[in-house]
Design a protein around this motif. Structure first.
Motif, PDB file in Angstrom:
ATOM      1  N   ALA A 114       0.687  -1.035  -0.136  1.00 37.66           N
ATOM      2  CA  ALA A 114      -0.184  -0.087   0.309  1.00 37.66           C
ATOM      3  C   ALA A 114       1.052   1.170  -0.531  1.00 37.66           C
ATOM      4  O   ALA A 114      -0.023   2.224  -0.257  1.00 37.66           O
ATOM      5  CB  ALA A 114      -1.228  -0.337   1.211  1.00 37.66           C
ATOM      6  N   TRP A 115       2.105   1.367   1.061  1.00 38.03           N
ATOM      7  CA  TRP A 115       2.700   2.282   0.855  1.00 38.03           C
ATOM      8  C   TRP A 115       3.966   1.966  -0.387  1.00 38.03           C
ATOM      9  O   TRP A 115       4.345   3.051  -0.244  1.00 38.03           O
ATOM     10  CB  TRP A 115       3.119   2.522   2.295  1.00 38.03           C
ATOM     11  N   LEU A 116       4.092   1.787  -1.223  1.00 39.52           N
ATOM     12  CA  LEU A 116       4.997   1.603  -2.232  1.00 39.52           C
ATOM     13  C   LEU A 116       5.342   2.579  -3.278  1.00 39.52           C
ATOM     14  O   LEU A 116       6.120   3.366  -3.322  1.00 39.52           O
ATOM     15  CB  LEU A 116       4.768   0.220  -3.596  1.00 39.52           C
ATOM     16  N   PRO A 117       3.916   3.264  -3.219  1.00 38.98           N
ATOM     17  CA  PRO A 117       4.605   4.845  -4.557  1.00 38.98           C
ATOM     18  C   PRO A 117       5.072   5.777  -3.240  1.00 38.98           C
ATOM     19  O   PRO A 117       5.870   6.752  -3.859  1.00 38.98           O
ATOM     20  CB  PRO A 117       2.750   4.879  -4.494  1.00 38.98           C
ATOM     21  N   ALA A 251       3.982  -6.593  -8.508  1.00 42.17           N
ATOM     22  CA  ALA A 251       4.988  -5.814  -9.547  1.00 42.17           C
ATOM     23  C   ALA A 251       4.618  -4.918 -10.292  1.00 42.17           C
ATOM     24  O   ALA A 251       5.203  -4.043 -11.237  1.00 42.17           O
ATOM     25  CB  ALA A 251       5.467  -6.547 -10.338  1.00 42.17           C
ATOM     26  N   ILE A 252       2.936  -4.644 -10.263  1.00 40.04           N
ATOM     27  CA  ILE A 252       2.478  -3.753 -11.573  1.00 40.04           C
ATOM     28  C   ILE A 252       2.723  -2.233 -10.762  1.00 40.04           C
ATOM     29  O   ILE A 252       3.649  -1.841 -11.522  1.00 40.04           O
ATOM     30  CB  ILE A 252       1.029  -4.072 -11.213  1.00 40.04           C
ATOM     31  N   PRO A 253       2.927  -1.627 -10.090  1.00 42.72           N
ATOM     32  CA  PRO A 253       3.506  -0.605  -9.563  1.00 42.72           C
ATOM     33  C   PRO A 253       4.306  -0.467  -9.796  1.00 42.72           C
ATOM     34  O   PRO A 253       4.908   0.966  -9.938  1.00 42.72           O
ATOM     35  CB  PRO A 253       2.982  -0.060  -7.864  1.00 42.72           C
ATOM     36  N   ILE A 254       5.614  -1.398  -9.072  1.00 45.11           N
ATOM     37  CA  ILE A 254       6.512  -1.145  -9.623  1.00 45.11           C
ATOM     38  C   ILE A 254       7.097  -1.053 -11.475  1.00 45.11           C
ATOM     39  O   ILE A 254       7.814  -0.833 -11.598  1.00 45.11           O
ATOM     40  CB  ILE A 254       7.747  -2.585  -9.331  1.00 45.11           C
ATOM     41  N   VAL A 255       6.571  -1.660 -12.046  1.00 45.32           N
ATOM     42  CA  VAL A 255       7.112  -1.965 -13.528  1.00 45.32           C
ATOM     43  C   VAL A 255       6.420  -0.246 -13.887  1.00 45.32           C
ATOM     44  O   VAL A 255       6.787   0.452 -14.821  1.00 45.32           O
ATOM     45  CB  VAL A 255       5.828  -2.921 -13.760  1.00 45.32           C
ATOM     46  N   ILE A 256       4.876   0.129 -12.938  1.00 45.59           N
ATOM     47  CA  ILE A 256       4.513   1.723 -13.679  1.00 45.59           C
ATOM     48  C   ILE A 256       5.876   2.631 -13.499  1.00 45.59           C
ATOM     49  O   ILE A 256       5.768   3.692 -14.306  1.00 45.59           O
ATOM     50  CB  ILE A 256       3.336   1.625 -13.290  1.00 45.59           C
ATOM     51  N   TRP A 257       6.476   2.499 -12.377  1.00 50.24           N
ATOM     52  CA  TRP A 257       7.187   3.897 -11.911  1.00 50.24           C
ATOM     53  C   TRP A 257       8.438   3.501 -12.907  1.00 50.24           C
ATOM     54  O   TRP A 257       9.164   4.268 -13.085  1.00 50.24           O
ATOM     55  CB  TRP A 257       7.614   2.747 -10.791  1.00 50.24           C
ATOM     56  N   ALA A 258       9.061   1.821 -12.875  1.00 52.23           N
ATOM     57  CA  ALA A 258      10.069   2.182 -13.590  1.00 52.23           C
ATOM     58  C   ALA A 258       9.838   2.916 -14.789  1.00 52.23           C
ATOM     59  O   ALA A 258      10.710   3.047 -15.468  1.00 52.23           O
ATOM     60  CB  ALA A 258      10.686   0.767 -13.467  1.00 52.23           C
ATOM     61  N   CYS A 259       8.498   2.731 -15.518  1.00 53.02           N
ATOM     62  CA  CYS A 259       8.290   2.737 -16.692  1.00 53.02           C
ATOM     63  C   CYS A 259       8.779   4.522 -17.004  1.00 53.02           C
ATOM     64  O   CYS A 259       8.955   5.424 -18.068  1.00 53.02           O
ATOM     65  CB  CYS A 259       7.041   2.138 -17.814  1.00 53.02           C
TER      66      CYS A 259
END
Length: 277
Positions: A114-117, A251-259
């Motif tokens: 939840a706090w990743l972003p 993995a989804i928010p990490i991939v979005i953040w990397a993009c």
């Protein structure tokens, strides 16, 4: 001014918990106490949810701190009435330690996701590696959650001879691997609960000392059978599918953040293209 107002809103649930719980303390012997507690809990949940949303909207950069203030305030605000109603003897330190360890073990992985972003946005140039590290920690937490929860609660194997034969009869009809049975206590506190902890190899059932002391052997066996039914539902294939789903969700928010990090134009590129003047 917004920051001050956000802190005041974050403290509102604690004040409401103390005020509303104080009214219940004088009605400990009332036959309607269970209904009064349920009604108070529903109102309290609404107040807490509204407080968290409003305070975080007013000061999003302080969201983590505001949530922490709300959680600790709520626990402290409800403590006096809890001691009176359940006739507990533990101090505020033991109560906070037990409660936070329990919820950390139960929801730790979800809190990380939840706090990743928020966490990624505060790590600067090391955003991507740090976000990946947090994602890996969340996945590992889910994979070993039963062991983590059991460790945080200081659970021990259940060695109660009068229950072994009863549990064995239940397991003879069960459609799951034979679970390991543990017990956990809240010394000085009132904690009556039971948990099914499914794993891919050997599942576990956790019973609290409060439950073992409050119920008869037949009643404890019925609770155990209920938890075994949960283990049957979360069989290894379904459990593995759920963990894969959690991995994808992480993995989804990490991939979005990397993009976003590597596709957004950098200041030097903007200057070179004469976009930034």
């Amino acid at each position: 001014m917004k920051i001050l107002f956000s802190f005041l809103i974050a403290a509102t649930p604690a004040l409401y918990a103390w005020w509303s719980s104080k009214r219940l303390t004088s009605r400990v012997d009332d036959q309607l106490l269970p209904e009064l507690l349920l009604a108070q809990t529903r109102r309290f949940a609404s107040v807490t949810a509204a407080s968290v949303v409003l305070s975080c909207c007013l000061a999003p950069d302080l969201a983590i701190l505001l949530v922490v203030i709300t959680v600790f305030g709520v626990l402290v605000g409800r403590f006096p009435s809890r001691r009176a109603i359940f006739k507990e003897s533990w101090g505020i330190g033991d109560y906070l330690s037990h409660t936070l360890r329990f919820w950390l073990g139960l929801l730790g992985a979800w809190l990380l996701v939840a706090w990743l972003p928020v966490i990624a946005g505060r790590t600067g140039s090391g955003a991507l590696p740090f976000t990946i590290l947090m994602g890996v920690a969340a996945v590992v937490w889910v994979w070993f959650q039963p062991a983590i929860l059991r460790t945080l609660l200081r659970a021990e194997p259940l060695a109660q001879e009068d229950l072994k034969e009863r549990f064995t009869r239940v397991l003879e009809r069960a459609r799951c691997h034979r679970p390991a049975v543990f017990r956990a206590s809240a010394t000085g506190g009132h904690w009556v609960n039971a948990f099914a902890l499914p794993t891919l190899k050997r599942p576990e059932v956790l019973l609290t000392d409060g439950l073992l002391e409050a119920l008869s052997s037949d009643e404890v066996t019925a609770i155990f059978a209920h938890e075994v039914a949960h283990l049957e539902h979360f069989h290894p294939k379904r459990l593995l599918l759920g963990r894969i789903g959690f991995l994808v969700l992480t993995a989804i928010p990490i991939v979005i953040w990397a993009c976003l990090l590597y596709t957004s134009p950098r200041p030097r590129d903007l200057v070179g293209n004469r976009v930034c003047r």
